[in-house]
Every structure is written in structure tokens, then in C-alpha cells.
Design an enzyme around this catalytic site. Structure first.
Site, short mmCIF file in Angstrom:
data_model
loop_
_atom_site.label_atom_id
_atom_site.label_comp_id
_atom_site.label_asym_id
_atom_site.label_seq_id
_atom_site.Cartn_x
_atom_site.Cartn_y
_atom_site.Cartn_z
N HIS A 1 26.06 15.42 57.16
CA HIS A 1 26.74 14.85 55.99
C HIS A 1 25.67 14.64 54.93
O HIS A 1 24.58 14.14 55.22
CB HIS A 1 27.41 13.54 56.44
CG HIS A 1 27.64 12.53 55.38
ND1 HIS A 1 28.40 12.79 54.27
CD2 HIS A 1 27.23 11.23 55.26
CE1 HIS A 1 28.44 11.69 53.52
NE2 HIS A 1 27.74 10.75 54.10
N TYR B 1 30.91 8.76 47.52
CA TYR B 1 30.64 7.32 47.46
C TYR B 1 29.23 7.08 46.90
O TYR B 1 28.39 7.99 46.92
CB TYR B 1 30.82 6.66 48.84
CG TYR B 1 29.84 7.10 49.91
CD1 TYR B 1 28.59 6.51 50.03
CD2 TYR B 1 30.17 8.11 50.81
CE1 TYR B 1 27.70 6.91 51.02
CE2 TYR B 1 29.29 8.52 51.79
CZ TYR B 1 28.05 7.91 51.90
OH TYR B 1 27.17 8.31 52.87
N ASP C 1 52.85 -2.21 79.74
CA ASP C 1 54.14 -2.56 80.33
C ASP C 1 54.67 -1.30 81.01
O ASP C 1 54.51 -0.20 80.48
CB ASP C 1 55.12 -3.09 79.29
CG ASP C 1 55.53 -2.07 78.26
OD1 ASP C 1 54.75 -1.13 78.00
OD2 ASP C 1 56.63 -2.20 77.69
P1 FAD Z 1 21.76 6.07 66.54
O1 FAD Z 1 21.24 5.29 65.43
O2 FAD Z 1 21.75 7.54 66.42
O3 FAD Z 1 21.05 5.60 67.83
C1 FAD Z 1 21.11 6.29 69.05
C2 FAD Z 1 19.76 6.25 69.67
O4 FAD Z 1 19.81 6.77 70.98
C3 FAD Z 1 18.77 7.10 68.92
O5 FAD Z 1 17.73 6.29 68.44
C4 FAD Z 1 18.30 8.11 69.93
O6 FAD Z 1 16.95 8.46 69.80
C5 FAD Z 1 18.60 7.42 71.25
N1 FAD Z 1 18.83 8.36 72.35
C6 FAD Z 1 19.71 9.38 72.39
N2 FAD Z 1 19.64 10.02 73.56
C7 FAD Z 1 18.70 9.39 74.30
C8 FAD Z 1 18.19 9.61 75.60
N3 FAD Z 1 18.61 10.58 76.39
N4 FAD Z 1 17.21 8.77 76.04
C9 FAD Z 1 16.76 7.76 75.25
N5 FAD Z 1 17.22 7.52 74.00
C10 FAD Z 1 18.19 8.34 73.54
N6 FAD Z 1 27.74 4.31 58.58
C11 FAD Z 1 28.21 3.26 57.87
O7 FAD Z 1 28.78 2.36 58.43
N7 FAD Z 1 28.05 3.19 56.53
C12 FAD Z 1 27.42 4.17 55.83
O8 FAD Z 1 27.28 4.11 54.62
C13 FAD Z 1 26.94 5.28 56.54
N8 FAD Z 1 26.36 6.30 55.89
C14 FAD Z 1 25.86 7.34 56.58
C15 FAD Z 1 25.19 8.33 55.88
C16 FAD Z 1 24.62 9.39 56.54
C17 FAD Z 1 23.92 10.44 55.77
C18 FAD Z 1 24.76 9.46 57.95
C19 FAD Z 1 24.17 10.61 58.69
C20 FAD Z 1 25.42 8.48 58.65
C21 FAD Z 1 25.98 7.42 57.96
N9 FAD Z 1 26.66 6.40 58.64
C22 FAD Z 1 27.12 5.33 57.95
C23 FAD Z 1 26.90 6.46 60.09
C24 FAD Z 1 25.90 5.61 60.85
O9 FAD Z 1 24.62 5.89 60.41
C25 FAD Z 1 25.96 5.87 62.34
O10 FAD Z 1 27.28 5.96 62.76
C26 FAD Z 1 25.26 4.77 63.13
O11 FAD Z 1 23.97 4.58 62.63
C27 FAD Z 1 25.19 5.11 64.59
O12 FAD Z 1 24.45 4.15 65.26
P2 FAD Z 1 24.10 4.33 66.81
O13 FAD Z 1 23.28 3.19 67.22
O14 FAD Z 1 25.33 4.61 67.55
O15 FAD Z 1 23.31 5.71 66.88
#
Ligand code: FAD
Length: 825
Positions: free
Chosen positions: A222, A256, A548
Site C-alpha cells: 500500500h 487519506y 443457539d
Molecule cells: P507487525 O508490526 O508486522 O509485527 C509482526 C512482527 O512479527 C514483526 O515485527 C515480525 O518481524 C515478527 N515476526 C514475523 N514472523 C516471525 C517469526 N517467524 N519469528 C519471529 N518474529 C516474527 N494501520 C492503522 O491503524 N492506521 C494507519 O494509518 C495505517 N497505515 C498504514 C500504512 C501503511 C503504508 C501500511 C503498510 C500499514 C498501515 N497500517 C495502518 C496497518 C498497520 O501498520 C498494521 O496493520 C499493524 O502495524 C500490524 O501490526 P502487527 O503487530 O500485527 O504486525
């Protein structure tokens, strides 16, 4: 105490660690493949816009909690939320109307919001082009999450509370024994775990595969850019990443905006979907930094060109700036837009919390922590359940197509009844060819093609007695609706109708332990003699209604359960497994027989005349009483007939195997011609059900409600002991509830609402609508609503619909046939 491992130190994983330790859990380890100061997942680059209002109550509640938590997360006098407010603008009339609906959602779910004029929008954001804006929705409590900072503060706080963090440590596999997790494998060895929660964000698919669990999410890129300094904003925000203007959504063009000091950040959903396979990305390493991280792909400038032009039109001041920096950031999309939360259906102790936005992160984390520590989340999780998908929805092609579609439609105006265009025709019932011949208008139900109404019945509109004629609807409620539904309702009440009930979930529960299992899990007495059907509730330990069901005892050790969804199957199967482990001779088998069987609901005052022409079996009241089941033959076809009704008329559910379905339909159809039979669809079904006061689980009540609040005390057997939830119900009763599911009748006889609208009493929002329909039999629109118990029968309330207030009255229920005489004759 149990060992807990959280995979991933993004905004979800760190919040979860915090929520667990704050509830007294120890032995929590968070394992992160990247460096902790910049893990490199989606959180590391999220611009952090938090718009709380969502059509889903659950999602809005998650967002509200996230806001309150970020506001409370402080260091050096600064918290993690810049509450600049949110402004959604309309540049089309359709959007202006949509904002009115959204205002309704905000009121329903307790978010303070205001519809504002174009002038007010311009006052709030002087950069806006005054010739484009028609009006807006302002939500003062929305704002910007400082997500990366919040992660660091949460790491520091939870470390102090004893949480162990391992960085630069990928989890490579999950260890299991006896159907339970036992640990996670990392390059440094195995770390023991009794509970593992994957908070791996868009790497969730890879982590799920470690236990054979398909995770229906698709990582998509994105685009997000920052402009160079915008002269018109020079000096307005002193801190480099600061912002003071409300965040801005320009949904008509998938855009946005937020401020970063005197620069403007622009996010764009209008470009083509760009799917990514997480496993193909470079591994996180010590080199990870702001510009260089696994979740950040190179900017594809060409895809952003339309956005740049559109942005300069909307915000002319941007013409004095350029794109300074852009990237294609990766995060998760899902087939229905909801997050993926809950426990694996087959591997105990393996949980996921993925496809979660920053907006909902703390809310989801709290829900999972509650689930783990108390057995249930205080906010209903049905829309997030990892097990909510049907088998066919787990196909990679399905996940890919529908998740991409969700990306494309993320800001679109979607009608609640709008059918998906593609993929379609994935599951059809044995009656499908006949339904097509009758001009069925299909909508998906659990991926089945299910008729909403039949155009063939349009020819009967002219015969409708005047009092059955449906009202002229407004443009929104007239969409995906047909007045043919009135004909189908009329025929059901006055002649006979055939309903395709095949998509309703049917589970077979069998074995020597079947009766014990069902007795333990339900509020009713299902141990009655064979041939009895019991309407009963499955509660959680807190007395919340998790489902239910109709339980039909077909033989001593054989039950058929009419249930709600895949989550019920997973629950019963898990409890059956537990029972078998504890007492092997009390084994139970739980099988989903929905696809291999089919069902016709034959209902109406002429149903008995009809059936008597095609069967030699006894379908009189003596031969098959209400809430009884028996095997019979219809023109030689073996059926299980169940004397039930969801529409409030006499008749039966006729179940048979799928191979016999088409012939069963044809036989009944032919025999029905002299009784005026019609095929009827879901639109009529829903209206008749609501008039009769039958609740629909998931819409009218969820785990957030107990049976007394939901008006289902009749389904709780007071003489029964030892079932799940019984302890919690002690001391509760219908007259002690603080809120009630109430029936409303709209005063003007014509304003039809659709559901989720706010309800006002004495000028204040006090509740929200669940189900609503035009009640054809009573000739008025009917709605069910959650209201405080202080609002009583006869009281006047108002429903907000498109910003307008509609007067309604709380009515005694059910509105139709309160004595049940139509059912028992
Ligand atoms: P992540 O932050 O991806 O964390 C997951 C972690 O797991 C990572 O650090 C990764 O390294 C670790 N991991 C994965 N696999 C393993 C493994 N096998 N072993 C050990 N560690 C592992 N959301 C909003 O609410 N508002 C916004 O304005 C917004 N804007 C966005 C703009 C962009 C450009 C993008 C890309 C996303 C945006 N989002 C926004 C979405 C939001 O950023 C994500 O949905 C959110 O940060 C996800 O958080 P998370 O903790 O689930 O995942």
C-alpha cells in the site's frame, strides 16, 4: 504457571504481553525476528491514523480501547496519541449520505461524532479546495497513534514486569505433542511453551503453516508518501513529526492525509492490488532501519501518479510541494476485512492475533488476554474468529481474490445486502437449477448461493390483498430488495411456501458420550426420549450466549444439531475431544453433515394438505407433534422430518441426503401446485422471523449478552445442573437485567431501517438496532434493539436514519401469534 510465547514484537504482540502481565500472568516470552528497536514489520512504518468508527461494533470498541490505552501510555510527559481528530469529507452526494450512516454507527457504538457543513470543513482544514467539499463527518476523539514509540514503551514496561524479549530470533517451527503445543524452535534451540500466540502480522501465513493452520490473509503493498515542506503549513507544527490539523479522509478517491511537521503524508488505496509473499522477503537483520526493512518495498512512482494529481486538486497548497519520499508498505488484508483471532481448531494452545490494524491493536490484545485468562473476551469476537471461514474460503485462490477485492473496496460505499460479484457459485444446493428456473435473486450465505426472492413470484404481486402490499421504500433500503418478498410472506401465512434451508449448519453428534456432551454444553434438557427436539443455548463460562441451537435426538446415541457456523463445529469437536481424553468409553463423534445433506422448510396453513398427497406417513398433529422429529418417506424418498418453524407457521423441515434433494423439491413442488405453493427466499424469511420474535444469533445476541437480556429465559432449564455457564447465571433473571433486547414498531408505518442504527430515548442515544424488516403481516416496519431496561413497553423512542429521527414505540412481543396457535395445530 504456564509458559507463554508471543511471536512478534509489533504493536499487537507488545500490547498482548502488556495485557497479560497486567492480569498477573508471568513466564511470558516475546520472540522477534528483527531487532527490537526497529523490528521491521508493518508497525515500524505505520503512519498511525486511528479512525475509530466502523460498521462493526466489535471493531469500533477495539479502536476506542486503543485510543484510551495510547493516551495513557506516557513517558517524559508525552503520551502515544496525538488527538487531532478525524475529518472525513464528501465530494459526492452518495458519500454525503454515507457519512450520515456513519454518524449513525458512531452514535450506536458510543463515539462522539458530528456531521458538519462544507464551511466547517474548510475552517477545520484551510488547505481544502472549497469548490470540492460538500460536507463532512468530524470525530474529535480520533487521532494519530505513535505506534513505533508505543511499542518501545510497552517493551520497557513489560520488561520491568518480567517479560523476556528475544530479538533477531526467528521462530522456525512449533513443537507439539498429543495435539498440544509444547514449544517453539529457534536457531538457538527450543523454548518451551504451553501457549503460543502468533502476532506475526503479515507473516501469519508462514507461522500458521508451522501447525498446518491455513491463515486467510494476504499481504498487500500500500503506497504512502511524504511531500516536501508545504509553504502554507510552514511553522504550524513545531515538532518534526507533529500534526495539528485533523487527519483527513478523501474516500471518494481512496486517499487519506496527515501532517508530518510541515510535510503532508498521503496514503493511497486506489492503485492496483500488489500481493506479496512474506516468505520471499529478505530476512530482518541488524541492518534494519527506517528506510530499509522487510515490510517496506520500493516506491512505484507510476502507481501513485493519479493520487498526486487528485491530492493537488483537493489540497491546492500541495502544488507548492513535491513528493519527497514514498514507499510501498506491506500489511494484511483478509477475505471479509476482519482480523484473524483465536485458537487453532486442532492444535490446543496455538492462538493467533493477526491482520490487525494499529487502530484495533490494543483492543484485540485485550480481547486475547481476556480469552486466555478468563475464557472469554468481553467484546464479542465472532467477526474476528480464526475459525469463522468455510472450508472453500481457505483455498489460496479464494483468499487472494477476496482479499484483493477488500483492498480495492476499502473505502467504497457498500450496502449491507450487496452481494459479492466474484467469486460466486462456489457452493450450490441440490435445488439450484430449479431456483434458477424460478428467477432466484441469489445472495451468498456461508458461501452458498441462497435465494433472496424469486422473480417468478412477481406475477402474484397483482393478487396481493391491499393490506399486504409493501410500502414504497427510500432509495437506500430499496436496494437489493424486491416487493416480491411481500408475496412470498403472504403466501407463507395464507397458503404454503418452500424454503431452501440447506445452507443452515447441520452437525451430527453421535456415540455413547453424545448425550453427556450435549447436556454439559447446553442450557436445555436434551436427554429426553428419542424423537424430541430442544431449542437450547450454548453459553460460555460467563453466561454469554455463544450460540443457539436446535438439538434433535434421533436415536439413543445419535443427535442432529442445527447450529450457527463453523465456530460451533470447532467448539463441539474440541469439547468432544476433551471428553474422550477424560473418559475414553464416553467417546463422541461430531461431524458436519451440512454439505452432504439438504433441507426444505415446508411451511404454511396448507403444508399438511400438501404433504398428505405425497406420503403415507402420519403427519397429523398426533403423528408428529411440535418439536418432534421422525423418519418418513415422501414419494419414497427417505427424509427426517422435524416439526419446527422459523417463520411461525405450521410445517416441517424435511432433511434428506443431497442426492435425493432435487427429487424431493420436484415432488413437493408438483404436489403444491393445487395449494398455491411458492418458493420463498430469505427476504420473506427474515421478515416473518422478526414478526414472530425469533432471534438470530450474531445479529440479535452474541457472547456479550446473557439469555435473560436476550429474552431467551424460556431456553434455560431451571431444573438442570452442571452445564457450562450455569454458575454465572445464578442470581440473574429477566427482571434484574440492566438492558433488554426489545421489539420496536415504527410509528409512521413506512420508514424501514436496516440494522445498526442508534436508538434515542429522551433525546439521548441509549441503544442500537439489531434486526429490522417490514413486517408484512402486521403492516408495519419492525425492529429489534438493545435498550436499557428502564425503557419499557409502550415507551416512545426514536431511530436515527440518515441523520433523520424516526419515531417508534417499544412493543410487547412477539407481534405475530403470541399464543403460538399457528404452530401447534
Ligand atoms: P507487525 O508490526 O508486522 O509485527 C509482526 C512482527 O512479527 C514483526 O515485527 C515480525 O518481524 C515478527 N515476526 C514475523 N514472523 C516471525 C517469526 N517467524 N519469528 C519471529 N518474529 C516474527 N494501520 C492503522 O491503524 N492506521 C494507519 O494509518 C495505517 N497505515 C498504514 C500504512 C501503511 C503504508 C501500511 C503498510 C500499514 C498501515 N497500517 C495502518 C496497518 C498497520 O501498520 C498494521 O496493520 C499493524 O502495524 C500490524 O501490526 P502487527 O503487530 O500485527 O504486525
Amino acid at each position: 504457571t504456564r509458559n507463554v510465547v508471543i511471536i512478534g514484537a509489533g504493536i499487537v504482540g507488545t500490547n498482548l504481553a502488556d495485557e497479560l502481565v497486567s492480569r498477573g500472568w508471568a513466564n511470558v516470552t516475546v520472540i522477534e525476528q528483527g531487532p527490537l528497536d526497529m523490528p521491521g514489520g508493518s508497525t515500524s512504518h505505520a503512519p498511525g491514523l486511528v479512525f475509530q468508527t466502523n460498521p462493526s461494533k466489535t471493531m469500533t470498541q477495539f479502536a476506542r480501547y486503543t485510543v484510551s490505552k495510547l493516551l495513557s501510555l506516557e513517558k517524559d510527559g508525552q503520551n502515544c496519541f496525538n488527538q487531532v481528530g478525524g475529518l472525513e469529507i464528501a465530494t459526492t452526494n452518495a458519500r454525503l449520505e454515507e457519512l450520515k450512516r456513519k454518524h449513525g454507527y458512531a452514535s450506536s457504538w458510543g463515539v462522539d461524532a458530528r456531521l458538519i457543513s462544507a464551511e466547517e470543513c474548510l475552517e477545520m482544514n484551510p488547505l481544502l479546495n472549497k469548490d470540492m467539499v460538500l460536507g463532512g463527518l468530524h470525530i474529535p476523539s480520533d487521532g494519530l497513534a505513535l505506534a513505533a514509540r508505543a511499542v518501545q514503551l510497552l517493551i520497557a514496561r513489560t520488561r520491568e514486569a518480567g517479560v523476556r524479549y528475544l530479538e533477531l530470533t526467528p521462530v522456525t517451527s512449533i513443537e507439539q505433542a498429543g495435539g498440544k503445543v509444547t514449544g517453539v524452535r529457534t536457531p538457538g534451540g527450543v523454548i518451551p511453551a504451553d501457549i503460543i500466540i502468533s502476532c506475526a502480522g503479515f507473516w501469519g501465513v508462514e507461522v500458521g503453516a508451522m501447525v498446518g493452520l491455513p491463515i486467510p490473509l494476504l499481504p498487500l503493498a500500500h503506497q504512502y508518501v511524504k511531500t516536501t515542506a508545504v509553504p502554507a503549513r510552514a511553522g504550524c507544527n513545531t515538532i518534526p513529526n507533529g500534526a495539528s490539523l485533523p487527519m483527513l479522509r478523501y474516500q471518494d478517491q481512496d486517499l487519506y492525509y496527515r501532517e508530518h511537521g510541515d510535510q503532508v503524508g498521503i496514503g493511497y488505496y486506489g492503485h492496483k492490488p500488489m500481493p506479496v509473499v512474506a516468505a520471499s522477503l529478505p530476512a530482518a537483520s541488524e541492518q534494519t532501519n527506517e528506510k530499509y526493512m522487510p515490510s517496506r518495498l520500493d516506491f512505484t512512482r507510476g502507481d501513485f501518479e493519479p493520487a498526486w494529481k487528485l491530492s493537488q486538486e483537493l489540497l491546492p497548497a500541495l502544488q507548492q510541494s513535491e513528493i519527497a519520499d514514498g514507499f510501498n508498505g506491506i500489511f494484511s488484508f483478509t477475505p471479509d476485512g476482519g482480523p484473524i483471532v483465536g485458537q487453532s481448531p486442532t492444535v490446543d494452545g496455538f492462538y493467533v492475533a493477526e491482520a490487525v490494524w494499529v487502530t484495533h491493536s490494543a483492543g484485540v490484545a485485550r480481547a486475547v488476554a481476556e480469552l486466555l485468562t478468563t475464557g472469554r473476551s468481553s467484546i464479542d469476537l465472532a467477526e474476528c474468529e480464526v475459525n469463522r471461514f468455510e472450508e472453500v474460503q481457505l483455498a489460496p485462490t479464494y483468499i487472494s481474490e477476496t482479499s484483493q477485492q477488500n483492498f480495492v473496496e476499502v473505502y467504497d460505499i457498500i450496502h449491507p445486502l450487496e452481494p459479492r460479484e466474484s467469486p460466486r457459485n462456489l457452493r450450490v444446493t441440490p435445488f439450484y437449477s430449479r431456483q434458477c428456473e424460478l428467477g432466484a435473486f441469489f445472495r451468498e450465505f456461508a458461501v452458498w448461493e441462497h435465494p433472496e426472492w424469486y422473480e417468478a413470484n412477481a406475477k402474484l404481486i397483482k393478487d396481493l390483498p391491499p393490506r399486504w402490499k409493501s410500502v414504497e421504500r427510500d432509495a437506500w433500503s430499496a436496494r437489493y430488495y424486491s416487493p416480491v418478498a411481500a408475496v412470498e410472506a403472504w403466501k407463507t401465512r395464507t397458503a404454503v411456501a418452500m424454503y431452501d434451508m440447506s445452507p443452515s449448519r447441520r452437525l451430527e453428534v453421535s456415540g455413547p458420550g453424545a448425550v453427556d456432551l450435549l447436556q454439559r454444553l447446553s442450557t436445555g434438557d436434551v436427554s429426553k426420549e428419542s424423537g424430541t427436539i430442544t431449542y437450547t443455548l450454548l453459553l460460555d463460562e460467563h453466561g454469554g450466549v455463544r450460540s443457539d441451537v436446535h438439538v434433535a435426538r434421533l436415536e439413543e446415541d445419535l443427535f442432529q444439531v442445527g447450529a450457527n457456523g463453523p465456530v460451533d463445529l470447532v467448539y463441539l469437536a474440541r469439547e468432544a475431544r476433551k471428553q474422550r481424553q477424560q473418559s475414553p468409553d464416553q467417546w463422541v463423534q461430531v461431524r458436519d453433515i451440512t454439505s452432504g445433506t439438504c433441507c426444505i422448510g415446508l411451511w404454511g396453513p396448507h403444508a399438511r394438505n400438501l404433504i398428505n398427497t405425497v406420503t403415507a406417513d402420519d403427519f397429523t398433529n398426533r403423528g408428529l407433534r411440535y418439536h418432534r422429529a421422525k423418519n418418513a418417506r415422501i414419494a419414497g424418498i427417505p427424509v427426517t422430518a422435524m416439526r419446527l418453524s422459523f417463520v411461525g407457521e405450521m410445517g416441517w423441515e424435511l432433511h434428506t441426503t443431497a442426492d435425493n434433494g432435487l427429487r424431493l423439491w420436484d415432488v413437493l413442488w408438483k404436489a403444491g401446485q393445487s395449494y398455491g405453493v411458492v418458493a420463498a427466499g430469505r427476504a420473506a424469511f427474515n421478515a416473518l422471523r422478526i414478526e414472530k420474535g425469533y432471534r438470530s444469533w450474531g445479529t440479535d445476541m452474541t457472547t456479550e449478552h446473557d439469555p435473560y437480556e436476550a429474552g431467551l429465559s424460556f431456553a434455560v432449564n431451571v431444573d438442570k445442573n452442571g452445564y457450562v455457564g450455569q454458575q454465572a447465571l445464578k442470581g440473574r433473571s429477566q427482571d434484574k437485567t440492566a438492558r433488554r433486547l426489545r421489539c420496536l414498531v415504527v410509528n409512521d408505518d413506512r420508514s424501514v431501517v436496516l440494522g445498526k442504527e442508534p436508538v434515542f430515548y429522551d433525546g439521548r442515544t441509549v441503544g442500537y438496532i439489531t434486526s429490522a424488516a417490514f413486517g408484512y403481516t402486521i403492516g408495519k416496519p419492525v425492529a429489534y434493539a438493545w435498550l436499557p431496561s428502564t425503557v419499557a413497553e409502550g415507551d416512545a423512542v426514536e431511530i436515527e436514519y440518515f441523520g433523520r429521527k424516526i419515531a417508534a414505540t417499544v412493543a410487547a412481543e412477539p407481534l405475530y401469534d403470541p399464543q403460538g396457535s399457528r404452530l401447534c395445530g
